[in-house]
Design a protein around this motif. Structure first.
Motif, PDB file in Angstrom:
ATOM      1  N   LEU A   1     -15.557 -81.694   5.139  1.00  0.00           N
ATOM      2  CA  LEU A   1     -15.234 -80.287   5.455  1.00  0.00           C
ATOM      3  C   LEU A   1     -15.974 -79.350   4.505  1.00  0.00           C
ATOM      4  O   LEU A   1     -16.484 -78.297   4.921  1.00  0.00           O
ATOM      5  CB  LEU A   1     -13.720 -80.069   5.415  1.00  0.00           C
ATOM      6  N   ASP A   2     -16.081 -79.751   3.233  1.00  0.00           N
ATOM      7  CA  ASP A   2     -16.843 -78.928   2.272  1.00  0.00           C
ATOM      8  C   ASP A   2     -18.314 -78.836   2.701  1.00  0.00           C
ATOM      9  O   ASP A   2     -18.973 -77.820   2.477  1.00  0.00           O
ATOM     10  CB  ASP A   2     -16.771 -79.524   0.859  1.00  0.00           C
ATOM     11  N   ALA A   3     -18.824 -79.932   3.290  1.00  0.00           N
ATOM     12  CA  ALA A   3     -20.234 -79.954   3.713  1.00  0.00           C
ATOM     13  C   ALA A   3     -20.468 -79.119   4.967  1.00  0.00           C
ATOM     14  O   ALA A   3     -21.612 -78.859   5.332  1.00  0.00           O
ATOM     15  CB  ALA A   3     -20.679 -81.393   3.965  1.00  0.00           C
ATOM     16  N   GLY A   4     -19.383 -78.747   5.659  1.00  0.00           N
ATOM     17  CA  GLY A   4     -19.539 -77.893   6.840  1.00  0.00           C
ATOM     18  C   GLY A   4     -19.035 -78.499   8.139  1.00  0.00           C
ATOM     19  O   GLY A   4     -19.059 -77.855   9.177  1.00  0.00           O
ATOM     20  N   TYR A   5     -18.579 -79.757   8.106  1.00  0.00           N
ATOM     21  CA  TYR A   5     -17.999 -80.352   9.322  1.00  0.00           C
ATOM     22  C   TYR A   5     -16.685 -79.632   9.647  1.00  0.00           C
ATOM     23  O   TYR A   5     -15.946 -79.234   8.745  1.00  0.00           O
ATOM     24  CB  TYR A   5     -17.704 -81.841   9.114  1.00  0.00           C
ATOM     25  N   ARG A   6     -16.395 -79.520  10.945  1.00  0.00           N
ATOM     26  CA  ARG A   6     -15.129 -78.903  11.378  1.00  0.00           C
ATOM     27  C   ARG A   6     -14.463 -79.737  12.471  1.00  0.00           C
ATOM     28  O   ARG A   6     -13.638 -79.218  13.227  1.00  0.00           O
ATOM     29  CB  ARG A   6     -15.396 -77.479  11.910  1.00  0.00           C
ATOM     30  N   HIS A   7     -14.826 -81.015  12.535  1.00  0.00           N
ATOM     31  CA  HIS A   7     -14.314 -81.896  13.587  1.00  0.00           C
ATOM     32  C   HIS A   7     -14.204 -83.296  12.976  1.00  0.00           C
ATOM     33  O   HIS A   7     -15.193 -83.821  12.461  1.00  0.00           O
ATOM     34  CB  HIS A   7     -15.313 -81.846  14.759  1.00  0.00           C
ATOM     35  N   ILE A   8     -13.004 -83.856  13.013  1.00  0.00           N
ATOM     36  CA  ILE A   8     -12.740 -85.167  12.418  1.00  0.00           C
ATOM     37  C   ILE A   8     -12.229 -86.106  13.516  1.00  0.00           C
ATOM     38  O   ILE A   8     -11.298 -85.756  14.251  1.00  0.00           O
ATOM     39  CB  ILE A   8     -11.665 -85.080  11.299  1.00  0.00           C
TER      40      ILE A   8
ATOM     41  N   ILE B   1     -15.021 -77.660  21.642  1.00  0.00           N
ATOM     42  CA  ILE B   1     -15.069 -78.749  20.663  1.00  0.00           C
ATOM     43  C   ILE B   1     -16.414 -78.688  19.937  1.00  0.00           C
ATOM     44  O   ILE B   1     -17.457 -78.557  20.591  1.00  0.00           O
ATOM     45  CB  ILE B   1     -14.865 -80.117  21.373  1.00  0.00           C
ATOM     46  N   PRO B   2     -16.424 -78.791  18.599  1.00  0.00           N
ATOM     47  CA  PRO B   2     -17.705 -78.849  17.889  1.00  0.00           C
ATOM     48  C   PRO B   2     -18.471 -80.120  18.287  1.00  0.00           C
ATOM     49  O   PRO B   2     -17.908 -81.222  18.270  1.00  0.00           O
ATOM     50  CB  PRO B   2     -17.300 -78.894  16.410  1.00  0.00           C
ATOM     51  N   GLN B   3     -19.747 -79.953  18.620  1.00  0.00           N
ATOM     52  CA  GLN B   3     -20.509 -81.089  19.165  1.00  0.00           C
ATOM     53  C   GLN B   3     -20.762 -82.174  18.131  1.00  0.00           C
ATOM     54  O   GLN B   3     -20.943 -83.332  18.479  1.00  0.00           O
ATOM     55  CB  GLN B   3     -21.850 -80.584  19.744  1.00  0.00           C
ATOM     56  N   LEU B   4     -20.747 -81.795  16.855  1.00  0.00           N
ATOM     57  CA  LEU B   4     -20.991 -82.793  15.805  1.00  0.00           C
ATOM     58  C   LEU B   4     -19.791 -82.814  14.860  1.00  0.00           C
ATOM     59  O   LEU B   4     -19.324 -81.753  14.422  1.00  0.00           O
ATOM     60  CB  LEU B   4     -22.285 -82.424  15.065  1.00  0.00           C
ATOM     61  N   GLY B   5     -19.300 -84.005  14.573  1.00  0.00           N
ATOM     62  CA  GLY B   5     -18.134 -84.135  13.698  1.00  0.00           C
ATOM     63  C   GLY B   5     -18.318 -85.284  12.716  1.00  0.00           C
ATOM     64  O   GLY B   5     -19.423 -85.815  12.550  1.00  0.00           O
ATOM     65  N   TYR B   6     -17.216 -85.665  12.076  1.00  0.00           N
ATOM     66  CA  TYR B   6     -17.227 -86.732  11.072  1.00  0.00           C
ATOM     67  C   TYR B   6     -16.320 -87.869  11.545  1.00  0.00           C
ATOM     68  O   TYR B   6     -15.138 -87.650  11.830  1.00  0.00           O
ATOM     69  CB  TYR B   6     -16.735 -86.170   9.726  1.00  0.00           C
TER      70      TYR B   6
END
Ligand code: NDP
Length: 282
Positions: free
Chosen positions: A38-45, A15-20
């Motif tokens: 997601l455009d900014a680079g997040y991969r976890h919602i 799991i990505p440690q940092l999300g939105y």
């Protein structure tokens, strides 16, 4: 910008440690906000049935052009009581709203231990079905207290992958985090910025000035170094980038001492308390 690290859950999933986070993201603005994240680079919602924006989350993921498997999606069960058939129906509803055949993580949103709640153990057994059939890659809980986790561990066969609970510098919530850690349950820290209230704290501002970072970056870094998963919410693409840009500096011992001075214990809660929170029956 440095890559977001993954953590490995107790079931082997990453799991990505940092999300939105999407609590209080208005449904009609969710697709654009998720797309911007997601455009900014997040991969976890992180979303929930209670937020009424799962449809927008699904749209945002599809609009981004990313493959479904490149985005980690969590949602949470928010039925009015712990009734197994309601749980199955609600989960089907989430998959339909999100427009996906699986979620990466499905959580019981609240233990609901008061009068109307029913029995969260029966709900947990239904979540085990979703994990077994692959429609939830991982399953976990939210707002569970030590006593609730103990009951789950004693009565069922699966250890929750995470416990999503309030954690921020006003409320470090360390005894519950430590219990989770002892049992292989990773903490997800909700309201990591205390809904923005902690950003103006002099102690936070001083650390920010010392490290040449913003207040929000200092708090994000504090969470990351504690090993928790975190997903700040913001509607602003600029703040989305700011909150993500925390992997090229470290806090020093004196910073941790300064931040510890604003921990108010349970009195520092921003949101609801699991001891008293309960849905009303529909
Ligand atoms: P946060 O602690 O993430 O704070 C969000 C607030 O901070 C917003 O008002 C936002 O304003 C502001 N903010 C964010 N970044 C910045 C910045 N860089 N500079 C200045 N202000 C900023 O609160 P949340 O309660 O939203 O918690 C995060 C997520 O945790 C939720 O979205 C949800 O996914 C989850 N959650 C889970 C709960 C549960 O029961 N399981 C309960 C509560 C939250 P703006 O939008 O104007 O930028």
């Amino acid at each position: 910008m440095h890559a977001i690290p993954d953590l490995t859950l107790n079931d082997g999933q990453r799991i990505p440690q940092l999300g939105y986070g999407t609590f209080q993201v208005p449904p009609e603005e969710t697709a654009a906000a998720v797309r911007a994240a997601l455009d900014a680079g997040y991969r976890h919602i992180d979303t929930a049935q209670l937020y009424h924006n799962e449809r927008g989350v699904g749209e945002g993921v599809r609009d981004s052009g990313l493959a479904r498997n490149d985005v980690y999606v969590t949602t949470k069960l928010s039925t009015g009581a712990h009734v197994p058939d309601d749980t199955r129906r609600a989960f089907d509803g989430s998959l339909e709203a999100l427009g996906t055949d699986h979620v990466d993580l499905f959580l019981i949103h609240w233990p609901m231990v008061l009068s109307y709640g029913g029995d969260f153990v029966s709900t947990w057994r239904v979540l085990e079905e979703f994990k077994a059939d692959g429609r939830a890659r991982s399953i976990g809980v939210s707002n569970f207290r030590i006593v609730d986790l103990q009951r789950l561990l004693e009565e069922t066969g699966t250890i929750p992958a995470v416990n999503q609970i309030e954690v921020n510098p006003y409320f470090s919530n360390d005894p519950l985090r430590a219990f989770g850690h002892e049992h292989g349950i990773i903490t997800e820290a909700w309201s990591p910025l205390a809904q923005g209230a902690a950003l103006g704290e002099p102690a936070v501002q001083q650390v920010a000035a010392r490290r040449g970072q913003t207040a929000s970056q200092v708090i994000m870094r504090w969470h990351i170094e504690r090993g928790d998963i975190v997903f700040p919410k913001t509607m602003s693409p600029e703040r989305m980038r700011e909150n993500l840009d925390v992997f090229d500096f470290a806090l020093e011992a004196e910073d941790l001492v300064a931040l510890a001075t604003i921990d108010r214990g349970p009195g520092g809660r921003t949101g609801a308390d699991p001891d008293t929170f309960d849905y009303k029956p529909a």
